[in-house]
Design an enzyme around this catalytic site. Sequence first.
Site, PDB file in Angstrom:
ATOM      1  N   ARG A   1       0.984  -1.214  -0.028  1.00  0.00           N
ATOM      2  CA  ARG A   1       0.036  -0.101  -0.055  1.00  0.00           C
ATOM      3  C   ARG A   1       0.850   1.237  -0.022  1.00  0.00           C
ATOM      4  NH1 ARG A   1      -4.368  -0.811   4.634  1.00  0.00           N
ATOM      5  NH2 ARG A   1      -2.747  -1.703   5.829  1.00  0.00           N
TER       6      ARG A   1
ATOM      7  N   ASN B   1      -6.881  -2.614   1.833  1.00  0.00           N
ATOM      8  CA  ASN B   1      -7.098  -3.978   1.906  1.00  0.00           C
ATOM      9  C   ASN B   1      -8.368  -4.457   1.944  1.00  0.00           C
ATOM     10  OD1 ASN B   1      -4.508  -4.450   1.586  1.00  0.00           O
ATOM     11  ND2 ASN B   1      -4.135  -4.455   3.929  1.00  0.00           N
TER      12      ASN B   1
END
Length: 764
Positions: free
Chosen positions: A23, A41
């Site tokens: 990320r 997520n």
Amino acid sequence: MYPDGTRRIRITVNGIVQGVGFRPFVYRLACTRSIQGFIRNTPSGVVIEAQGPGETLEGFLTEIERHPPPLARITALETVSVSCEPCSCFEIDLSVHGHEVETLIPPDIALCESCRSELFDSRNRRFRYPFINCTDCGPRYTIVESIPYDRPFTSMKGFPLCPDCAEEYRDPLDRRFHAQPNACPVCGPAVMLLDSFGNRLAADRVIREASAMLKAGKIVAVKGVGGFHLAVDARNGSAVQRLRDQKAREEKPFAVMMRDLASVRQICVVGSDEAAALRSAEAPIMLLEKSAGFPLPEIIAPGNDRLGVMLPYSPLHALLLEEGPDMVVMTSANCSDEPVLHDDADAVRRLVGIADAFLVHNRPILQKCDDSVAIHLSGALRLFRRSRGYVPAPVLLDEDGPPLLATGGELKNTLCLLHGRNAILSQHLGDMKNFETWQFFTDAARHLQELFRASPELVVHDLHPDYLTTRWASMQPLPLLGVQHHHAHLAACLAENGEHSPVIGLVLDGTGYGPDGTIWGGEVLIGDCAGVERFASLEAMPLPGGDAAILEPWRAALGYLYRSCPEIPYLPFLRDFMSNEVTELLVRNLHCPETSSCGRLFDVVAAVAGLRNRVFYEGQSAVELMQAAGGRLGSGRFSSGVEVRDGRLVMLVAPLVRDVASAVGDGMLPGEISRRFHRTLCDMLLDVTRRASSASGICTVALSGGVFQNSLLFETLVAELQASGYMVLTHTAVPCNDGGISLGQAVIGREYLKGKYGGVVGNG
């Protein structure tokens, strides 16, 4: 409303993309390209929505696919166009929970160089902190309860972040952004030192005190990432012998953890590929050749020219070896054939009388996970045990399909869950011979299904009716499929190599239940995952006493001599044994199962040659027979032959056994016997491969089974098959031994669900 050419796309990424810095990598990439949107997520994968000019988005997508973070592994990436939305920046959103799970949990990752540097930097706030980690390293699978892989669903949930750690955790530009095990001395786990009865010892510097105990020759139980080790100073022969005595581990080699690569080079021969493996994120135990004048006590790895070596893969290990001995025996802390211990109280209870002290910590281990073991052969890294560092990273299959669960075999057990294209193997569970391993197995089966929220449509098991794995499978409220052991070996090799066409399979191991009721283990199969023909096998021989002959190879040798010779020759290896009772079993054909096992053939030759009459660990006879050859084959060979019996070729064993017995009677040394035996076996396998290729038109050969852990046989056979024009498929992703058969069972199960399964033909 939007400039011409502005688009918005939704990208769904599957694979190992949580807990590996994916990320923040995407966040930084988006910010540098002025892309708006978000990343989050989810149980179905990492979802990215990216908005910007079309050419910019294409470059953004290319960078994600081609240059992800080093520990990320993308198995699928899908994009769809969506409507543009008002937004001015790129954000990292909170995780979303749901039912379907597509993302994968990363394995436990060895200490990275950045954290190692901070660990020994006196100016850093984590100086000498034994739980230092970041997005590039640290525990993962062993601390996971469920997914998404976020801190509240790990064993770190009991350690609230302090302000400094929380700031790192929230900052997308920080190396510890969403590093779930992130902690420091203020807010994180701590180490403690216990005496032999589990009482806490007062010590200002716990690790220094434990290191001093090791230097003094004490046995220290050390709680690591996936379980406990028993540790002693590897240079202290009396301490190593005491550990053997206390643990009742007579001769099985120990692994040694060494301070750094320079230390390893003092003891072993280390090639560049082996050095890279030692220092890799997976950090397995590497089986390395001992150097000339091996300076450590021989009892660490008796009768073996290789030593299992690993580098410190956790900060606790790095600190222990920095202050203590530079080389420490690190053997799994367990009793007998039980799984590795991972709970503090259980470890103290079970290791009373063995450990002098316990170096423990208060970060719970949720999934126990033993060390992985690897070797470098024929130009590639080969796993002998696939566990910490590799699990639960999937073996990626070529095709999708329904979920199913495969239960593996009796020895070196693993489970395999097929989930989409992902074949997710469990960690090494051990030998299914006791209640503790049974419990570990059942817990692992439940955890895999719960973790990935999978509902198997089929349970696949070995054909052997008495295996505990078979019994467990029969207790499940699901359809069942029994799969022949050696077909599963072959299918595992095909699956990891992405091969769908029929091949010639040379499958050599110690034991596998045959559909004809005999024990197989020296098999030449032709076919694929859907079905195989038993084209050839080693000649079947009697195994007097069954399992007793595996533990005492002299019994097997007596059985092979009885079948092979007009009269049993009186050879030196029989002098110490009362052989009349065993001979009576053979004469009356009582409790003498027939076996075509290649592993047993190694046992027999080792016994007749006078090398090994009793074994203390699986494969010991074969290891010592290989060692006796000194790394080379003989120019001479023993007799062999091939006959057609019951519709298949049989590679004759009796002539070979007679020749070995005659050679011993003539005074031939064990080393020369071993060299000739290996040459003869290679020639037999090459000959039958040519016959199989001529009969089938197939020129691809797959090698599987635990016998191919023999480096001399494996490397010779690979080279000579390739020189003869064959394409050779081998194992690298999963072990060639029984630790890989659950993968083979699983892919065979998929063929069964397609209605294509034909099983094994030519059983006679």
